[in-house]
Design an enzyme around this catalytic site. Structure first.
Site, short mmCIF file in Angstrom:
data_model
loop_
_atom_site.label_atom_id
_atom_site.label_comp_id
_atom_site.label_asym_id
_atom_site.label_seq_id
_atom_site.Cartn_x
_atom_site.Cartn_y
_atom_site.Cartn_z
CD GLU A 37 -2.74 1.22 2.44
OE1 GLU A 37 -2.71 0.33 3.30
OE2 GLU A 37 -3.47 2.23 2.52
NE ARG A 263 3.90 -7.68 10.47
CZ ARG A 263 3.33 -6.91 9.56
NH1 ARG A 263 2.28 -7.34 8.89
NH2 ARG A 263 3.79 -5.71 9.31
CE LYS A 273 3.17 0.13 4.73
NZ LYS A 273 2.53 -0.09 3.43
P1 ATP Z 1 2.89 -2.12 7.88
O1 ATP Z 1 2.26 -2.72 9.08
O2 ATP Z 1 4.33 -1.84 8.07
O3 ATP Z 1 2.16 -0.95 7.32
P2 ATP Z 1 1.62 -3.64 5.90
O4 ATP Z 1 1.48 -5.11 5.90
O5 ATP Z 1 0.41 -2.85 6.23
O6 ATP Z 1 2.83 -3.28 6.81
P3 ATP Z 1 1.69 -3.40 3.08
O7 ATP Z 1 2.13 -2.28 2.23
O8 ATP Z 1 0.25 -3.75 3.09
O9 ATP Z 1 2.18 -3.10 4.54
O10 ATP Z 1 2.58 -4.68 2.78
C1 ATP Z 1 2.89 -5.19 1.52
C2 ATP Z 1 3.26 -6.64 1.67
O11 ATP Z 1 4.38 -6.77 2.54
C3 ATP Z 1 2.14 -7.43 2.27
O12 ATP Z 1 1.97 -8.63 1.53
C4 ATP Z 1 2.58 -7.70 3.67
O13 ATP Z 1 2.08 -8.91 4.13
C5 ATP Z 1 4.11 -7.72 3.53
N1 ATP Z 1 4.75 -7.34 4.78
C6 ATP Z 1 4.56 -6.21 5.49
N2 ATP Z 1 5.26 -6.21 6.63
C7 ATP Z 1 5.95 -7.39 6.65
C8 ATP Z 1 6.85 -8.00 7.56
N3 ATP Z 1 7.22 -7.40 8.70
N4 ATP Z 1 7.36 -9.21 7.24
C9 ATP Z 1 7.00 -9.82 6.09
N5 ATP Z 1 6.15 -9.30 5.19
C10 ATP Z 1 5.62 -8.11 5.46
MG MG Z 2 -1.33 -2.93 5.13
#
Ligand code: ATP
Ligand code: MG
Length: 559
Positions: A37, A263, A273
């Site tokens: 995102e 994760r 983020k």
């Molecule tokens: P954040 O909590 O940091 O905002 P998010 O999952 O909301 O992370 P996205 O932009 O939706 O962020 O993530 C893109 C992809 O990266 C998703 O498939 C998510 O599952 C993966 N991802 C995000 N954080 C991690 C992590 N700590 N370890 C492994 N994969 C991750």
């Molecule tokens: Mg997300």
């Protein structure tokens, strides 16, 4: 257990894809995607997902898309889109074809929503967001049907069209999937699939005032792109029934399989983020790419290499069990890379002047030193002159026990040059040492001294043949292992390490470093690994960031 084809450690996702290929599923295709995102910069956790998605595609001759899951226009921006593209490329991956956006599919998603309404599987709800929350129930108590749940198909079609036309205010209507308000899985209790948001979207402009929700959008975007394996993190496990429900009810030609993995969590680090944005917005760091940030752009600026990050992601592996990885593993990965690949150089971070009294004033001896002790990286030139600088930490008048540097008694070798001895210590009126008067032994170039021993080897630069530099010494941003969960009544901001950045303004570097470029790392002998700062270094000012120390100093401190 390893994969016989390439010796990579086996993990359950690789095994699952292999099993699918063996039975000819998906016509032997592997199509993955990385779906960020664009609401912030990517962090090291995302690197795990990027490496996994792209490497699975590579390994099985498939393709991997880069798709922005852009359903929250208020929080997203083009700046983030650009930063994410740059980071994925920098990590060494090429997405298949054009960049994709979930917003490319808004028309299709809208048509699918109309189809759900026509088939009696979605309805417009006029409860307020608070009421929807109340009606949803809890983990223990079932939800309650909305009084609007049984509106006629015609009424729903009319209301949804009017939602789209902007006739309603935000929060007054929404479209919900008609599933089961008593489901033990809260995600299945008639989830909202469209909401009204009268905001500009970075890709679609002002075309829409209704936006699809993430869960509804994600599965359909995967299906539209023909994704075979939709790899995501464990928190989406409970959303999988909804993922499958939407695709089943809409009978999409492609039905990707969602597979969850854990994760990446790192100690001494926050990887969210939202929290990283708070650090930026509240000026605890200097932007998303501050070298202390666990963002990919921060790690790049700090001097991490793409290979070190990819290797780290491979080392941490892919499993379904939640755990915390020690940040020293990331530091190990960069040391391992730079030990082999970074040329050596000398930098005196905290200079102390040394005058070599028996060396002539107008002479300069050119010395060629190997750029690397083991690898063939050519040679570098330094100059030995009457005035040189050594580091303040390499001389003590009253040395601690076993001190292996210069004292009034100990002779030391200057790296790649002669053995010198201190004769006199010059101090200012405050008693601070400002200069050492020394002599050199002319028979010690490339030879051991006769009749005495040099107690150590120290680094140095010629006062005449050197360049000034600013050195930024970074340390961990948090001084608590688990800043996010350190106990009740604590906040991760409470644990910011006050010494995470030390700026040394008066450093001096050997001549070749004048040509340093960002992205080309050096080992500054005895000091650590460093890289030219990509933002603040100019033609007139060298600024180096310490990527990592030579050894794991934290491990020592904790023992
Ligand atoms: P954040 O909590 O940091 O905002 P998010 O999952 O909301 O992370 P996205 O932009 O939706 O962020 O993530 C893109 C992809 O990266 C998703 O498939 C998510 O599952 C993966 N991802 C995000 N954080 C991690 C992590 N700590 N370890 C492994 N994969 C991750
Ligand atoms: Mg997300």
């Amino acid at each position: 257990m390893s994969n016989p084809e390439n010796n990579k450690p086996a993990h359950f996702i690789r095994q699952k894809i292999q099993a699918d290929l063996q039975v000819g599923k998906n016509e032997g295709q592997v199509v993955t995607r990385f779906p960020p995102e664009p609401n912030g910069y990517l962090h090291i956790g995302h690197a795990k997902s990027i490496c996994l998605n792209f490497s699975m595609a590579q390994e099985f001759s498939g393709t991997c898309n880069l798709r922005f899951d852009d359903t929250n226009p208020e929080k997203e921006s083009q700046e983030y889109v650009e930063a994410i593209k740059k980071d994925v490329s920098w990590l060494g991956y090429q997405w298949h074809g054009d960049i994709r956006y979930a917003s490319n599919y808004f028309d299709q998603l809208h048509d699918y929503a109309v189809q759900l309404i026509q088939e009696g599987k979605a309805y417009v709800d006029s409860l307020s967001p608070e009421e929807i929350r109340e009606y949803r129930g809890t983990l223990k108590a079932p939800g309650k049907d909305s009084p609007y749940r049984n509106r006629s198909i015609e009424e729903n079609l009319d209301l949804f069209a009017r939602m789209r036309n902007g006739e309603f205010d935000e929060g007054t209507q929404c479209l919900r999937a008609k599933i089961d308000m008593a489901s033990p899985n809260i995600n299945m209790r008639d989830p909202v699939i469209y909401r009204i948001r009268k905001v500009h979207h970075h890709q679609t402009g002002d075309k829409w005032c209704i936006y699809p929700m993430y869960d509804y959008t994600h599965c359909l975007s995967d299906a539209i792109e023909g994704i075979t394996h939709s790899l995501c993190t464990l928190e989406f496990e409970d959303h999988r029934p909804l993922y499958d429900w939407v695709l089943d009810e809409l009978r999409t030609p492609c039905h990707p399989q969602q597979i969850e993995f854990s994760r990446l969590n790192l100690n001494y680090t926050v990887t969210s983020k939202r929290k990283l944005k708070l650090l930026v917005d509240d000026h605890h760091v200097n932007g998303w790419d501050d070298p202390r940030m666990p963002t990919i752009s921060g790690l790049r600026r700090r001097g991490y290499t793409p290979a070190s990050i990819r290797n780290f992601c491979e080392m941490v592996g892919v499993t379904k069990s939640e755990g915390v990885v020690d940040v020293s593993m990331l530091e190990f990965a960069i040391r391992d890379d730079l030990d082999k690949n970074a040329p050596r150089a000398m930098c005196v971070i905290n200079p102390l002047k040394v005058v070599i009294e028996n060396y002539p004033e107008d002479e300069a001896l050119e010395l060629s030193l190997p750029a690397h002790p083991k690898e063939d990286m050519g040679e570098r030139k330094v100059f030995f002159t009457r005035e040189i600088y050594i580091d303040r930490a390499d001389f003590e008048e009253v040395p601690p026990p076993k001190y292996k540097r210069m004292t009034l008694e100990n002779a030391v070798r200057l790296r790649g040059a002669y053995v010198i001895k201190c004769k006199e210590v010059v101090k200012d009126s405050a008693g601070e040492i400002i200069e050492l008067r020394c002599t050199y032994d002319e028979n010690t170039l490339g030879k051991k001294p006769e009749g005495y021993k040099a107690k150590g080897v120290i680094h140095w630069v010629s006062a005449e043949h050197c360049y000034p530099a600013e050195i930024r010494l970074y340390d961990r941003l948090f001084d608590h292992e688990n800043p996010d969960n350190a106990g009740d009544d604590t906040h991760f901001l409470d644990f910011i390490n006050p010494d995470s950045l030390t700026v040394m303004q008066n450093a001096l570097v050997e001549p070749g470093l004048k040509d340093a470029v960002p992205g080309s790392p050096y080992q500054f002998e005895r000091e650590g690994y460093f890289v030219l700062d990509e933002k603040d270094a100019t033609a007139d000012k060298l600024v180096f960031n310490r990527t990592v120390t030579l050894r794991d100093t934290w491990a020592k401190l904790q023992k």
